[in-house]
Scaffold this motif. Structure first.
Motif, mmCIF file in Angstrom:
data_model
loop_
_atom_site.group_PDB
_atom_site.id
_atom_site.type_symbol
_atom_site.label_atom_id
_atom_site.label_comp_id
_atom_site.label_asym_id
_atom_site.label_seq_id
_atom_site.Cartn_x
_atom_site.Cartn_y
_atom_site.Cartn_z
ATOM 1 N N UNK A 585 46.214 47.417 49.807
ATOM 2 C CA UNK A 585 45.816 48.775 50.152
ATOM 3 C C UNK A 585 45.385 49.594 48.955
ATOM 4 N N UNK A 586 45.516 49.015 47.741
ATOM 5 C CA UNK A 586 45.132 49.724 46.515
ATOM 6 C C UNK A 586 43.733 49.297 46.121
ATOM 7 N N UNK A 587 42.814 50.269 46.032
ATOM 8 C CA UNK A 587 41.414 49.911 45.826
ATOM 9 C C UNK A 587 40.759 50.536 44.618
ATOM 10 N N UNK A 588 41.532 51.095 43.673
ATOM 11 C CA UNK A 588 40.910 51.674 42.500
ATOM 12 C C UNK A 588 40.512 50.576 41.513
ATOM 13 N N UNK A 589 39.686 50.962 40.517
ATOM 14 C CA UNK A 589 39.177 49.967 39.589
ATOM 15 C C UNK A 589 40.300 49.297 38.800
ATOM 16 N N UNK A 591 43.232 48.604 39.839
ATOM 17 C CA UNK A 591 43.861 47.612 40.709
ATOM 18 C C UNK A 591 43.013 46.343 40.798
ATOM 19 N N UNK A 592 41.710 46.517 40.827
ATOM 20 C CA UNK A 592 40.820 45.353 40.847
ATOM 21 C C UNK A 592 40.942 44.579 39.532
ATOM 22 N N UNK A 593 41.005 45.311 38.403
ATOM 23 C CA UNK A 593 41.132 44.647 37.107
ATOM 24 C C UNK A 593 42.433 43.849 37.027
ATOM 25 N N UNK A 600 42.959 36.220 40.501
ATOM 26 C CA UNK A 600 42.216 36.347 41.761
ATOM 27 C C UNK A 600 40.709 36.311 41.485
ATOM 28 N N UNK A 601 39.967 35.788 42.440
ATOM 29 C CA UNK A 601 38.512 35.752 42.321
ATOM 30 C C UNK A 601 37.837 36.805 43.193
ATOM 31 N N UNK A 602 38.553 37.312 44.196
ATOM 32 C CA UNK A 602 38.017 38.342 45.083
ATOM 33 C C UNK A 602 39.092 39.393 45.317
ATOM 34 N N UNK A 603 38.653 40.569 45.761
ATOM 35 C CA UNK A 603 39.575 41.685 45.982
ATOM 36 C C UNK A 603 39.148 42.421 47.238
ATOM 37 N N UNK A 604 39.975 42.405 48.288
ATOM 38 C CA UNK A 604 39.691 43.087 49.550
ATOM 39 C C UNK A 604 40.676 44.236 49.737
ATOM 40 N N UNK A 605 40.154 45.375 50.195
ATOM 41 C CA UNK A 605 40.982 46.555 50.427
ATOM 42 C C UNK A 605 41.272 46.682 51.919
ATOM 43 N N UNK A 606 42.561 46.839 52.259
ATOM 44 C CA UNK A 606 42.954 46.999 53.655
ATOM 45 C C UNK A 606 42.407 48.304 54.214
ATOM 46 N N UNK A 607 42.129 48.379 55.528
ATOM 47 C CA UNK A 607 42.278 47.311 56.520
ATOM 48 C C UNK A 607 41.170 46.275 56.389
ATOM 49 N N UNK A 608 41.520 45.005 56.510
ATOM 50 C CA UNK A 608 40.582 43.894 56.347
ATOM 51 C C UNK A 608 40.210 43.361 57.730
ATOM 52 N N UNK A 609 38.931 43.191 57.974
ATOM 53 C CA UNK A 609 38.457 42.646 59.250
ATOM 54 C C UNK A 609 38.216 41.156 59.101
#
Length: 630
Positions: A585-589, A591-593, A600-609
C-alpha cells in the motif's frame, strides 16, 4: 561548560513550556466543561419552560414538537419529557431510525457525565408545582479535546526544545572559545607577571563585550550600547517573522483539519454502496442480473476510491520532487478522449450537458498523455461537482496567434467568489465549504492540475463573474510545430500464454485466496502463504524444477516483512530466476527504491487488480519491463 550551557538552555525552556502547557490545559478543560454544563442546562430550562403547558394539559404532540426543535443542536443526541408520575411523556432522538434507550425514571435535577455523554435532568414547574422533568443527553468529547490539545502542546514543546537545542549548541562555541582565551591569558599573566599580554578579540556581542572589557573597559562601554541596539532591531525583525509564521501555521492547521474531515467523508461515501453490493451478491446469489449490477456499482465506487488515493500520492510526489513525466508528441484529440472517458460517467450521473469543440486540424503538444488527460479530467470533474444537477459544461480548445494552445473548461455552476480566485489552486482549498454540498471533493484536484501543467511548461488560470455565475479554467500549453517522429511502444497482450508457477504471499486471506483461485482457473500453478515465516519455509522446499517463476510478496507481513523475505529468497539458489514482485500500500519513490534494493524487480501499489498481475506475467514472458521505476 559547553554541556552545562546546552543543558541549562534546554532545562529552562522545558520547565517554562511544561508550566505553561499544564496551566493552559487545566484552564481549557475547566472552561470547556463549564460551558457545556451551562449550555445544556440552559437548553433543558428552555425545553422545560415551553413544554410546561403541554405537560399540564396532557398534550404529548406539542411536547414532541418542542423536543424536535433540538435538531438544530446536533450535539444533543436524545431527549425526553417525563410526566409528574415519572413515566415518559414525549421522547426525541437526533438520529432518525435509531431506537434510543431512555432512563426508566427521571434522575435528580442536575448533570452527570457518563460514558462520553453529558446527561442533564431539569424539573418542569408550572405555577410553583413540579409537573414533570426534562432529560437531555449530549455528546461530551472531553477525551478528544484533551488528545487534540495534548498533540498541539506536544508539537509546540518538541519544536521549541529542538530550536532551543540548536541555538544553544551553536552559541556555546562562541561563548566557550573566548572564555578559554581569557582564561589562558589570565593564567599566563599570573605565572609570568607579564601585564603586556592581551586577549585577541575574536567574538562579538556579549562575549566581545567581555573580551573588550578585559583589554579596555572604557572602549567596551560604547561598543556595548551599539551591540544592544543591533540586538533589539534583530529581535523586532524576528518577532515580525514569527508572527507571520504563526498566522500561516494556524491557517495550514485549519485547512488540514478540514481536509481530514473531508477525506473521511469522501472515503466513506464509496464504502456504503460497496457494502450494499456485497449484501446484494450474498442475498441474491442466484440472480445473475442483480449480481452483475452490484458488481458494476462496486467497480465504479472502487475506482473512485483509487482515484482519490492516486491524487493524494501524485501531490505527495510533486511536493517531494519525485514525480516525472514522459515527454513525447501527443495529439490533442487523444488527450481529450482519454479525459472524457474518465470524467463522463460522473458528468452523466449528475445529469449535465457536455459540449466539446476542438480545432479541425491535428494539434500536437510535447508531454505526457496520461498526465495531461488527468489534468483535463480533474477540471471536468470539478466543473461537474460544483454545478447544480442538469447544468452545462463546455470544453473547447483553440490556437493563439503566438503558437500556444488554450484549452478552456467552463460551467454554469456555483461560481467562485473574487477573493477565492487567488487561493483556489492551493492545497485543500475549496470554493464551496458548506455542509449542504452533495459532492465535496478533497480540495487537491486543482492544486494537482496546476502542478502537472507547470511540469509541462504551461499555465492554468481561473475566472468567474462571481457566486452563482459559473466559472472557467484555461490551460495554456506550448504547441509542437510538427508531430515529429514518435516511437510507438506497446506491451504485448496480457493473454494466458503458457502456465506459470506462482507464489502468492499476503496476510489478507480473502484477497490472496481470491487471486490465487482466479490464477488457477487460468491454468497457472499457485502456492499461497499468509505470513513471511510460512513463505520462507516453503522456499526451502523448492528445487530448480519446482521453483516459482513469479513471487508476489506483500511488504507488511507478520513475523518477517516482505523486504527481509525477498532477501532471504534471493539467497536460495533454486529461486535464482524467480521474478520478485512487491505488492504494498506504500507507493512513494522511497518505498519503490527500498523494494528494488531488497531484490524486487517490480512494484505494485494496492489495490491490485488481476489485470495488473496478468500484465506482469505477459511483460516478463516477452522480456518487457512493465513497472515504471522512474
Amino acid at each position: 561548560m559547553r554541556a552545562k550551557l546546552v543543558v541549562m538552555a534546554l532545562a529552562t525552556t522545558f520547565v517554562a513550556l511544561v508550566t505553561m502547557s499544564i496551566s493552559m490545559l487545566v484552564y481549557d478543560l475547566t472552561t470547556f466543561q463549564q460551558n457545556w454544563v451551562d449550555d445544556l442546562t440552559t437548553q433543558a430550562e428552555i425545553v422545560a419552560t415551553v413544554s410546561a403547558p403541554a405537560v399540564s394539559f396532557n398534550d404529548p404532540v406539542a411536547a414532541r414538537q418542542n423536543l424536535a426543535l433540538l435538531r438544530v443542536r446536533p450535539q444533543i443526541q436524545q431527549g425526553a419529557i417525563y410526566g409528574a408520575n415519572g413515566a415518559i411523556f414525549a421522547a426525541y432522538a437526533q438520529a432518525v431510525g435509531e431506537q434510543p434507550v431512555f432512563p426508566v425514571r427521571p434522575g435528580r435535577p442536575g448533570y452527570t457525565i457518563e460514558g462520553g455523554r453529558m446527561v442533564v435532568f431539569h424539573p418542569i414547574v408550572e405555577n410553583g408545582e413540579r409537573v414533570g422533568t426534562v432529560y437531555l443527553s449530549a455528546r461530551y468529547r472531553l477525551l478528544d479535546r484533551v488528545a487534540s490539545y495534548a498533540i498541539i502542546l506536544g508539537g509546540v514543546m518538541l519544536g521549541s526544545l529542538l530550536l532551543a537545542g540548536i541555538v544553544a549548541g551553536s552559541l556555546q562555541l562562541s561563548i566557550t572559545r573566548p572564555l578559554q582565551a581569557v582564561t589562558d591569558v589570565a593564567r599566563d599573566v599570573m605565572q609570568k607577571r607579564d601585564f603586556s599580554l592581551r586577549v585577541r578579540r575574536a567574538a562579538s556581542g556579549e562575549i566581545g563585550t567581555l573580551v573588550d572589557a578585559f583589554n579596555d573597559m572604557l572602549a567596551e562601554i560604547g561598543r556595548r550600547a551599539n551591540a544592544l541596539q543591533d540586538a533589539n532591531r534583530t529581535l523586532e525583525r524576528e518577532m515580525a517573522v514569527r508572527q507571520n509564521a504563526e498566522q500561516a501555521l494556524l491557517l495550514a492547521d485549519r485547512r488540514k483539519d478540514e481536509f481530514l474531515a473531508t477525506l473521511a467523508h469522501e472515503l466513506r461515501n464509496p464504502l456504503a454502496p460497496i457494502r450494499t453490493g456485497l449484501d446484494i451478491m450474498r442475498l441474491n446469489g442466484g440472480d445473475p442480473a442483480a449480481t452483475e449490477r452490484a458488481r458494476g456499482v462496486m467497480e465504479r465506487q472502487l475506482k473512485q476510491m483509487v482515484r482519490l488515493v492516486d491524487d493524494l500520492l501524485d501531490v505527495s510526489r510533486i511536493n517531494t520532487g519525485k514525480l516525472t513525466i514522459r515527454r513525447e508528441p501527443v495529439e490533442l484529440r487523444a488527450v481529450v478522449s482519454n479525459a472524457l472517458e474518465i470524467a463522463r460517467p460522473f458528468i452523466d450521473a449528475q445529469g449535465h450537458a457536455l459540449a466539446v469543440e476542438l480545432p479541425a486540424q491535428p494539434v500536437y503538444v510535447l508531454g505526457d498523455a496520461t498526465r495531461l488527460a488527468q489534468v483535463l479530467s480533474n477540471l471536468l470533474n470539478n466543473a461537474a461537482r460544483y454545478t447544480p444537477r442538469g447544468g452545462h459544461i463546455r470544453l473547447d480548445a483553440q490556437l493563439d496567434a503566438d503558437g500556444r494552445l488554450r484549452i478552456r473548461v467552463a460551467d454554469d455552476g456555483i461560481g467562485i467568489a473574487p477573493q477565492m480566485l487567488g487561493e483556489i489552486f492551493e492545497m485543500f482549498v475549496q470554493a464551496d465549504a458548506s455542509l449542504e454540498r452533495s459532492n465535496a471533493g478533497l480540495g487537491v484536484g486543482l492544486s494537482l492540475a496546476r502542478r502537472l501543467v507547470e511540469l509541462h511548461d504551461g499555465t492554468i488560470e481561473a475566472s468567474s463573474d462571481g457566486p452563482g455565475k459559473g466559472s472557467a479554467f484555461v490551460v495554456t500549453l506550448p504547441v509542437l510545430q510538427t508531430a515529429g517522429d514518435s516511437v510507438a511502444r506497446t506491451l504485448p497482450p496480457a493473454g494466458q500464454g503458457k502456465p506459470h508457477r506462482i507464489l502468492l504471499v499476503d496476510d489478507n486471506v480473502d484477497f490472496v485466496n481470491a487471486i490465487g483461485a482466479l490464477l488457477r482457473t487460468l491454468g497457472h500453478t499457485v502456492q499461497v502463504c499468509h505470513d513471511g515465516q510460512q513463505a520462507l519455509a516453503a522456499g526451502t522446499a523448492f528445487t530448480p524444477e519446482t521453483a516459482p517463476d513469479f513471487a508476489f510478496l506483500d511488504i507488511g507481513l507478520p513475523g518477517l516483512n516482505g523486504y527481509d523475505l525477498a532477501r532471504a529468497l534471493r539467497r536460495m539458489s533454486a529461486l535464482a530466476h524467480t521474478v520478485m514482485v512487491a505488492v504494498t500500500g506504500w507507493g512513494q519513490q522511497k518505498d519503490r527504491d527500498l523494494a528494488f534494493e531488497a531484490g524486487f524487480e517490480e512494484h505494485l501499489v494496492k489495490p491490485v487488480s488481476v489485470e495488473q498481475i496478468l500484465a506482469i506475467l505477459a511483460g516478463h514472458r516477452e522480456g518487457v519491463a512493465v513497472a515504471d521505476r522512474g
